[in-house]
Design a protein around this motif. Sequence first.
Motif, PDB file in Angstrom:
ATOM      1  N   ARG A 253      12.869 -12.829 -49.811  1.00  0.00           N
ATOM      2  CA  ARG A 253      11.858 -13.685 -49.008  1.00  0.00           C
ATOM      3  C   ARG A 253      10.862 -12.730 -48.194  1.00  0.00           C
ATOM      4  N   LEU A 254      11.455 -11.935 -47.366  1.00  0.00           N
ATOM      5  CA  LEU A 254      10.622 -11.074 -46.725  1.00  0.00           C
ATOM      6  C   LEU A 254       9.701 -10.017 -47.497  1.00  0.00           C
ATOM      7  N   ALA A 255      10.237  -9.805 -48.466  1.00  0.00           N
ATOM      8  CA  ALA A 255       9.461  -8.894 -49.693  1.00  0.00           C
ATOM      9  C   ALA A 255       8.339  -9.597 -50.062  1.00  0.00           C
ATOM     10  N   ASP A 256       8.352 -10.812 -50.263  1.00  0.00           N
ATOM     11  CA  ASP A 256       7.196 -11.610 -50.757  1.00  0.00           C
ATOM     12  C   ASP A 256       6.039 -11.781 -49.702  1.00  0.00           C
TER      13      ASP A 256
ATOM     14  N   ASP B 286      12.040  -7.762 -60.530  1.00  0.00           N
ATOM     15  CA  ASP B 286      12.368  -9.187 -60.980  1.00  0.00           C
ATOM     16  C   ASP B 286      13.407  -9.483 -60.142  1.00  0.00           C
ATOM     17  N   GLY B 287      13.148  -9.533 -58.828  1.00  0.00           N
ATOM     18  CA  GLY B 287      13.975  -9.878 -57.608  1.00  0.00           C
ATOM     19  C   GLY B 287      15.449  -9.273 -57.649  1.00  0.00           C
ATOM     20  N   PRO B 288      16.542 -10.093 -57.631  1.00  0.00           N
ATOM     21  CA  PRO B 288      17.642  -9.297 -57.757  1.00  0.00           C
ATOM     22  C   PRO B 288      18.168  -8.763 -59.223  1.00  0.00           C
ATOM     23  N   ASP B 289      17.398  -9.232 -60.141  1.00  0.00           N
ATOM     24  CA  ASP B 289      17.611  -8.500 -61.384  1.00  0.00           C
ATOM     25  C   ASP B 289      16.542  -7.325 -61.626  1.00  0.00           C
ATOM     26  N   SER B 290      16.167  -6.763 -60.763  1.00  0.00           N
ATOM     27  CA  SER B 290      15.442  -5.630 -60.784  1.00  0.00           C
ATOM     28  C   SER B 290      16.136  -4.441 -60.947  1.00  0.00           C
ATOM     29  N   PRO B 291      15.834  -3.541 -62.124  1.00  0.00           N
ATOM     30  CA  PRO B 291      16.532  -2.162 -61.970  1.00  0.00           C
ATOM     31  C   PRO B 291      16.242  -1.200 -60.826  1.00  0.00           C
TER      32      PRO B 291
ATOM     33  N   ARG C 246       4.032 -11.775 -41.530  1.00  0.00           N
ATOM     34  CA  ARG C 246       3.817 -10.820 -42.612  1.00  0.00           C
ATOM     35  C   ARG C 246       3.804  -9.365 -42.229  1.00  0.00           C
ATOM     36  N   VAL C 247       3.999  -8.498 -43.087  1.00  0.00           N
ATOM     37  CA  VAL C 247       3.885  -7.236 -43.044  1.00  0.00           C
ATOM     38  C   VAL C 247       2.956  -6.610 -43.582  1.00  0.00           C
ATOM     39  N   ASP C 248       1.957  -5.836 -43.040  1.00  0.00           N
ATOM     40  CA  ASP C 248       0.960  -5.066 -43.875  1.00  0.00           C
ATOM     41  C   ASP C 248       1.371  -3.447 -43.930  1.00  0.00           C
ATOM     42  N   VAL C 249       1.308  -2.901 -45.266  1.00  0.00           N
ATOM     43  CA  VAL C 249       1.591  -1.472 -45.274  1.00  0.00           C
ATOM     44  C   VAL C 249       0.217  -0.970 -45.770  1.00  0.00           C
TER      45      VAL C 249
ATOM     46  N   SER D 150      13.194   1.854 -57.006  1.00  0.00           N
ATOM     47  CA  SER D 150      12.806   3.124 -56.148  1.00  0.00           C
ATOM     48  C   SER D 150      11.459   3.294 -55.841  1.00  0.00           C
ATOM     49  N   PHE D 151      10.616   2.583 -56.787  1.00  0.00           N
ATOM     50  CA  PHE D 151       9.042   2.753 -56.514  1.00  0.00           C
ATOM     51  C   PHE D 151       8.467   1.622 -55.826  1.00  0.00           C
ATOM     52  N   THR D 152       8.959   0.658 -55.498  1.00  0.00           N
ATOM     53  CA  THR D 152       8.372  -0.581 -55.027  1.00  0.00           C
ATOM     54  C   THR D 152       8.289  -0.676 -53.493  1.00  0.00           C
ATOM     55  N   VAL D 153       7.176  -0.872 -53.070  1.00  0.00           N
ATOM     56  CA  VAL D 153       7.152  -0.779 -51.369  1.00  0.00           C
ATOM     57  C   VAL D 153       7.595  -2.036 -50.653  1.00  0.00           C
ATOM     58  N   PRO D 154       7.427  -3.561 -51.197  1.00  0.00           N
ATOM     59  CA  PRO D 154       7.904  -4.509 -50.406  1.00  0.00           C
ATOM     60  C   PRO D 154       9.327  -4.732 -50.383  1.00  0.00           C
ATOM     61  N   PHE D 155      10.205  -4.538 -51.464  1.00  0.00           N
ATOM     62  CA  PHE D 155      11.604  -4.473 -51.277  1.00  0.00           C
ATOM     63  C   PHE D 155      12.057  -3.424 -50.183  1.00  0.00           C
ATOM     64  N   ASN D 156      11.855  -2.252 -50.263  1.00  0.00           N
ATOM     65  CA  ASN D 156      12.149  -1.184 -49.214  1.00  0.00           C
ATOM     66  C   ASN D 156      11.841  -1.310 -48.092  1.00  0.00           C
ATOM     67  N   VAL D 157      10.440  -1.708 -47.757  1.00  0.00           N
ATOM     68  CA  VAL D 157      10.063  -2.100 -46.369  1.00  0.00           C
ATOM     69  C   VAL D 157      10.953  -3.331 -45.877  1.00  0.00           C
TER      70      VAL D 157
END
Length: 528
Positions: free
Chosen positions: A371-374, A329-334, A308-311, A339-346
């Motif tokens: 999967r890691l973003a989750d 929305d996962g791979p369909d995210s605009p 897990r990752v805690d930010v 640009s605004f979401t932490v989990p994907f970028n981390v």
Amino acid sequence: MSLTDRLPLVGGDGEPEVGPFLDRAAAWATDLTYDDIPPSVRRAAKAQLTSTVGAAVWTLDHPLGGSILEAATARDDGDGATLVDGETLSPTGAARGNAALSMALDFDDTVLGGHTGHSSVFVPLAYAEATDASGRRVLVAHVAANEVAARLASAAAIGPFRGQQTAYVHAVAAAVGRAVVEDDEAGTLAHALGTALLQPPWPLEPPFLGADAKVWSASEPIGTGLAAVDSARAGLTGAPNLTEAEGGFLEAFSEYPLGEFLGGFGERWHTRTLTVKSVPGCAYVTAPIEAALEARGRLDRGRTTVGRVDVYGSLFTTEVDERAAPYVDGPDSPVAALSFTVPFNVAVALIDGEHTPRQVGERRTDEDVWRLADRVFLHHDADFTASALDSEVPVGAMLRRVGVPVVGYAAKTVGPLAALQHLPTLAGFVRKRPLLTDLSDADKRMGARVEVTTTGGRTVEATVEHPSGFAGKPLSEVRAVARKKYWSGLVAAGLRESTARHRAGELLALDDAERVSLAALTGLGEAR
């Protein structure tokens, strides 16, 4: 009682500045010379210009880039100026197309007052190229556009819009940038500004975060500002008093108008508060990304499974992540939402060990990243919030001028419970503090801490208090971040690294150029 009666316009010395803001701004901008601009402000401006062009160049390597170029060229068959890829368009078309490219990946720069670079950079570049103006003229127009637009946005900062949604700045900066390059008189520019703000844009969040439409956030107002100059030249009047007038701009766009920010021309330089992002994405997500990259360097790569990752970040970080969540929305995210979401970028930073526009493009559809973003969890840390609010940028300088109403504003913005929890922090803003006249040391501390826990029970922690390239860092560092953004973008677009580094040096020395051509500066017309 008018807004002017309630909020007298004052300069840095506390003396009233006579006349409507747009009249004063036009007079100052059209009278500005290269020698009037302090050397450190010139250096900051050239870094902003390099960063903004770099953001546009990097988009060429992203799927959005081709679509933007197709749309930009479809609506313009003129000539006289160039896009960063070498395509020739009208000055208006080039300014709008380049601004869309620089907006697309949220890889832009900011000053106290907002994301002015899309217009304050690309309008002077386009019109200088079309009129054979010098690099010095570009720089003067750029700084003038920055200073006028940033003051208006600062005065209206405690209102419905912040960041890239403060789109009206581009109508203002476009009018100023073009008028200064083409040597209009002050009266013409004042009426152009009074026309450009006839219908200030009011961005809606669903297309801004939930679609690709955001790329035009600066381009459309740029068109408005440029057309307003034509209108004023034709003799059509604007309303130069509309900023302070009853029912005017500040009444409509600000809950607590801060008229004092409309003064201080030639003394308080907003350009000097430059922040250049080292990674694409909202500035409030930068620290988590940089901390994740630092933490990854301490892991046993290839032999580590992340549990897990805690930010931990400020309210600014948690707020933008919450705003983006409905559109992720996962791979369909605009891209705008990513640009605004932490989990994907981390997550993508931890997996790849880098964070460039490639991560926002090629890696968006990778199941391992999601999967890691989750397993990435974001938490608020009051210490980071206090540090961010104590900084002048992005809104600390404005909040210090609100006084007691700041508590009610906070309750409305983040909710009564959150405001109550952070009452000690807010109490520091109840007493109004003087508006700084020198912004050379203005800070933008948007920190974060990342804790990575492996399935084996090991925890690796990294903290970034003050991201690289942010306001308050040494100007040499800010310029270095801008230089690297530009030359690495040119390499991604097909140039050799040695050539790309040379072109970065040329752009940072733009004021030495007798004539300006964006295509010549990038060299991408030959490379692509």
